[in-house]
Design a protein around this motif. Structure first.
Motif, PDB file in Angstrom:
ATOM      1  N   TRP A 158       1.467  49.688  43.780  1.00 41.30           N
ATOM      2  CA  TRP A 158       1.262  50.776  42.823  1.00 41.30           C
ATOM      3  C   TRP A 158       2.573  51.551  42.723  1.00 41.30           C
ATOM      4  N   THR A 159       3.302  51.314  41.646  1.00 43.91           N
ATOM      5  CA  THR A 159       4.605  51.940  41.493  1.00 43.91           C
ATOM      6  C   THR A 159       4.450  53.385  41.021  1.00 43.91           C
ATOM      7  N   ARG A 160       5.573  54.074  40.869  1.00 43.85           N
ATOM      8  CA  ARG A 160       5.560  55.469  40.441  1.00 43.85           C
ATOM      9  C   ARG A 160       6.229  55.602  39.079  1.00 43.85           C
ATOM     10  N   GLY A 161       6.088  56.771  38.479  1.00 46.90           N
ATOM     11  CA  GLY A 161       6.676  56.997  37.170  1.00 46.90           C
ATOM     12  C   GLY A 161       7.328  58.359  37.089  1.00 46.90           C
ATOM     13  N   VAL A 162       7.678  58.747  35.871  1.00 49.85           N
ATOM     14  CA  VAL A 162       8.326  60.041  35.666  1.00 49.85           C
ATOM     15  C   VAL A 162       7.936  60.572  34.290  1.00 49.85           C
ATOM     16  N   ASP A 163       7.770  61.869  34.209  1.00 53.02           N
ATOM     17  CA  ASP A 163       7.475  62.535  32.936  1.00 53.02           C
ATOM     18  C   ASP A 163       8.803  62.809  32.236  1.00 53.02           C
ATOM     19  N   THR A 164       9.167  61.929  31.311  1.00 50.84           N
ATOM     20  CA  THR A 164      10.479  62.044  30.665  1.00 50.84           C
ATOM     21  C   THR A 164      10.519  63.137  29.604  1.00 50.84           C
ATOM     22  N   ARG A 165       9.357  63.695  29.276  1.00 56.02           N
ATOM     23  CA  ARG A 165       9.363  64.850  28.366  1.00 56.02           C
ATOM     24  C   ARG A 165       9.740  66.116  29.130  1.00 56.02           C
ATOM     25  N   LEU A 166       9.182  66.278  30.328  1.00 55.03           N
ATOM     26  CA  LEU A 166       9.532  67.439  31.146  1.00 55.03           C
ATOM     27  C   LEU A 166      10.930  67.288  31.728  1.00 55.03           C
ATOM     28  N   PHE A 167      11.209  66.119  32.293  1.00 54.54           N
ATOM     29  CA  PHE A 167      12.511  65.896  32.921  1.00 54.54           C
ATOM     30  C   PHE A 167      13.438  65.235  31.898  1.00 54.54           C
ATOM     31  N   ASN A 168      14.375  66.015  31.392  1.00 56.46           N
ATOM     32  CA  ASN A 168      15.286  65.548  30.348  1.00 56.46           C
ATOM     33  C   ASN A 168      16.635  66.252  30.508  1.00 56.46           C
ATOM     34  N   PRO A 169      17.681  65.733  29.877  1.00 47.58           N
ATOM     35  CA  PRO A 169      19.025  66.305  30.045  1.00 47.58           C
ATOM     36  C   PRO A 169      19.387  67.378  29.030  1.00 47.58           C
ATOM     37  N   ASP A 170      18.421  67.850  28.245  1.00 46.59           N
ATOM     38  CA  ASP A 170      18.743  68.640  27.055  1.00 46.59           C
ATOM     39  C   ASP A 170      19.234  70.061  27.325  1.00 46.59           C
ATOM     40  N   GLN A 171      18.730  70.713  28.390  1.00 42.60           N
ATOM     41  CA  GLN A 171      19.076  72.122  28.619  1.00 42.60           C
ATOM     42  C   GLN A 171      19.555  72.341  30.049  1.00 42.60           C
ATOM     43  N   PRO A 172      20.741  71.845  30.393  1.00 38.41           N
ATOM     44  CA  PRO A 172      21.232  72.034  31.764  1.00 38.41           C
ATOM     45  C   PRO A 172      21.473  73.508  32.080  1.00 38.41           C
ATOM     46  N   ALA A 173      21.153  73.885  33.309  1.00 38.64           N
ATOM     47  CA  ALA A 173      21.394  75.262  33.740  1.00 38.64           C
ATOM     48  C   ALA A 173      22.894  75.541  33.763  1.00 38.64           C
ATOM     49  N   LYS A 174      23.246  76.780  33.491  1.00 34.57           N
ATOM     50  CA  LYS A 174      24.654  77.185  33.522  1.00 34.57           C
ATOM     51  C   LYS A 174      24.987  77.634  34.946  1.00 34.57           C
ATOM     52  N   LEU A 175      25.533  76.733  35.731  1.00 30.46           N
ATOM     53  CA  LEU A 175      25.870  77.018  37.128  1.00 30.46           C
ATOM     54  C   LEU A 175      27.360  77.302  37.238  1.00 30.46           C
ATOM     55  N   ASP A 176      27.684  78.516  37.606  1.00 28.64           N
ATOM     56  CA  ASP A 176      29.081  78.931  37.713  1.00 28.64           C
ATOM     57  C   ASP A 176      29.608  78.517  39.089  1.00 28.64           C
ATOM     58  N   LEU A 177      29.778  77.203  39.264  1.00 26.86           N
ATOM     59  CA  LEU A 177      30.195  76.642  40.540  1.00 26.86           C
ATOM     60  C   LEU A 177      31.296  75.612  40.299  1.00 26.86           C
ATOM     61  N   PRO A 178      32.171  75.418  41.276  1.00 26.54           N
ATOM     62  CA  PRO A 178      33.199  74.383  41.146  1.00 26.54           C
ATOM     63  C   PRO A 178      32.571  73.005  40.974  1.00 26.54           C
ATOM     64  N   ARG A 179      33.142  72.221  40.084  1.00 26.95           N
ATOM     65  CA  ARG A 179      32.688  70.849  39.858  1.00 26.95           C
ATOM     66  C   ARG A 179      33.506  69.887  40.711  1.00 26.95           C
ATOM     67  N   PRO A 180      32.896  68.727  41.022  1.00 30.90           N
ATOM     68  CA  PRO A 180      31.548  68.275  40.676  1.00 30.90           C
ATOM     69  C   PRO A 180      30.483  68.940  41.543  1.00 30.90           C
ATOM     70  N   ILE A 181      29.272  68.988  41.006  1.00 33.80           N
ATOM     71  CA  ILE A 181      28.141  69.575  41.738  1.00 33.80           C
ATOM     72  C   ILE A 181      27.288  68.437  42.305  1.00 33.80           C
ATOM     73  N   PHE A 182      27.201  68.402  43.632  1.00 36.24           N
ATOM     74  CA  PHE A 182      26.334  67.453  44.336  1.00 36.24           C
ATOM     75  C   PHE A 182      25.073  68.221  44.748  1.00 36.24           C
ATOM     76  N   MET A 183      23.930  67.771  44.276  1.00 37.57           N
ATOM     77  CA  MET A 183      22.699  68.529  44.465  1.00 37.57           C
ATOM     78  C   MET A 183      21.620  67.686  45.143  1.00 37.57           C
ATOM     79  N   THR A 184      20.853  68.308  46.018  1.00 38.79           N
ATOM     80  CA  THR A 184      19.643  67.703  46.540  1.00 38.79           C
ATOM     81  C   THR A 184      18.488  68.639  46.268  1.00 38.79           C
ATOM     82  N   MET A 185      17.287  68.084  46.159  1.00 41.26           N
ATOM     83  CA  MET A 185      16.118  68.908  45.831  1.00 41.26           C
ATOM     84  C   MET A 185      14.917  68.378  46.586  1.00 41.26           C
ATOM     85  N   GLY A 186      14.114  69.295  47.126  1.00 36.83           N
ATOM     86  CA  GLY A 186      12.890  68.900  47.811  1.00 36.83           C
ATOM     87  C   GLY A 186      12.600  69.824  48.975  1.00 36.83           C
ATOM     88  N   ARG A 187      11.724  69.348  49.851  1.00 37.50           N
ATOM     89  CA  ARG A 187      11.328  70.131  51.018  1.00 37.50           C
ATOM     90  C   ARG A 187      12.501  70.225  51.994  1.00 37.50           C
TER      91      ARG A 187
END
Length: 351
Positions: A158-187
């Motif tokens: 049983w594979t997994r999927g993703v909601d591509t309507r919610l998760f999209n590249p259209d409105q990136p947050a404006k992060l005033d940080l040095p590039r490149p930005i390496f990000m992790t997300m979760g618990r």
């Protein structure tokens, strides 16, 4: 088809299991299946040892039976191996009802990291738990192979999927940080192996999105990293879209839905070559997997954001739900007993 899914993980928890089950329900409805959840809601609970803020339900047999009989499902699926899962498993065995399970969390490794109990003990317990089911669903081929080698039987996919309507590249947050930005997300917890990411000498910025019991200690230890706390909905999507690379340092996840969520936002993934990343990233030009996470992070910078988005578009939750329902449909149907009703001083059972 009426399906009852039993789960110990539920809102307000924010994790891959909860997101998977919520998305499954929404997509299954479009395929003509009705999913009802038997969750910790309404049961007393206690705090989970070594995990501040996380609570564990204490279900009782009578209420578990009442909820199952009230739902009168045509199929029962147990999503987690916690107290809710064990209670529903017990009910099904007593009433000779078929049920399926899924293996979504490496509890043996999690428990071993936190308590020192050998993971072999945990796997023995989980083999016993899942052996009673008609099928144990897993999300990846590599996990199916691994569990088979550990003695698990009746393994399904049983594979997994993703909601591509919610998760999209259209409105990136404006992060005033040095590039490149390496990000992790979760618990933000020890089993997510965040030290492996935060200890790297990388150009630009290291960002952690999420909350958890290890957050305060990691903030103190890694003063050069940016901790943004928990994000939800569009705010979460915007932050994933703003990253240059999504770093997934976990060694214990069975899939890692967040990888697909990052890819849907056009963000390439860097990870270790373990179950989950090996199956999602593999040799696709959407990220980099390497035993040297530093090399993986730098190589991921070269990946096409458009390729990442296109890859995610082919992995819908509807396809995932169709696979889940198909697994249930291949098994012998079973229906929970109807609640008893009183008739003229005696008990009758509704059919």
């Amino acid at each position: 088809m009426r399906i009852l899914v039993a789960t110990d993980a539920w809102h307000p928890q924010v994790n891959g299991v909860v997101r998977t089950l919520t998305s499954l329900s929404r997509s299954a409805a479009t395929l003509g299946a009705e999913i009802e959840f038997l969750t910790p809601d309404g049961f007393p609970s206690v705090g989970v040892p070594t995990y501040p803020g996380l609570r564990m339900a204490l279900p009782n047999r009578r209420e578990i039976a009442r909820r199952i009989e009230e739902a009168a499902p045509e199929a029962i699926h147990i999503a987690t191996e916690g107290p809710i899962g064990w209670a529903v498993r017990g009910y099904c065995k007593r009433n000779k009802l078929a049920f399926t399970t899924s293996y979504t969390t490496r509890f043996p490794e999690y428990v071993s990291v936190r308590t020192g109990i050998p993971d072999s003990v945990g796997y023995a317990v989980l083999r016993h738990f899942h052996a009673a089911g008609s099928m144990t669903m897993v999300a990846t081929d590599s996990l199916r192979t691994e569990l088979a080698e550990r003695g698990f039987r009746k393994l399904g996919f049983w594979t997994r999927g993703v909601d591509t309507r919610l998760f999209n590249p259209d409105q990136p947050a404006k992060l005033d940080l040095p590039r490149p930005i390496f990000m992790t997300m979760g618990r933000v917890a020890v089993e997510k192996n965040l030290d492996a990411f935060l200890s790297l000498e990388l150009p630009g910025s290291k960002v952690v999105v999420g909350d958890g019991p290890q957050k305060a200690a990691l903030e103190q230890k890694y003063s050069d990293a940016i901790f943004l706390g928990e994000k939800k909905g569009q705010d979460l999507t915007s932050h994933l879209a703003a990253a240059d690379v999504f770093v997934f340092p976990s060694l214990t996840d069975t899939f890692g839905v967040v990888q697909l969520e990052a890819l849907a936002c056009g963000t390439p993934v860097a990870a270790f070559p373990v179950t989950g990343p090996k199956d999602v990233i593999a040799d696709h030009p959407i990220g980099a997997i390497d035993n040297d996470l530093h090399k993986a992070c730098l190589r991921a910078l070269t990946m096409s954001r458009e390729a990442c988005r296109n890859f995610a578009l082919e992995r819908s939750w509807e396809n995932s739900a169709r696979q889940f329902i198909g697994n249930l449909a291949t098994l012998q149907p079973s229906r929970a007993p109807r609640p008893a009703r009183r008739v003229a001083g005696q008990t009758a059972v509704s059919n």
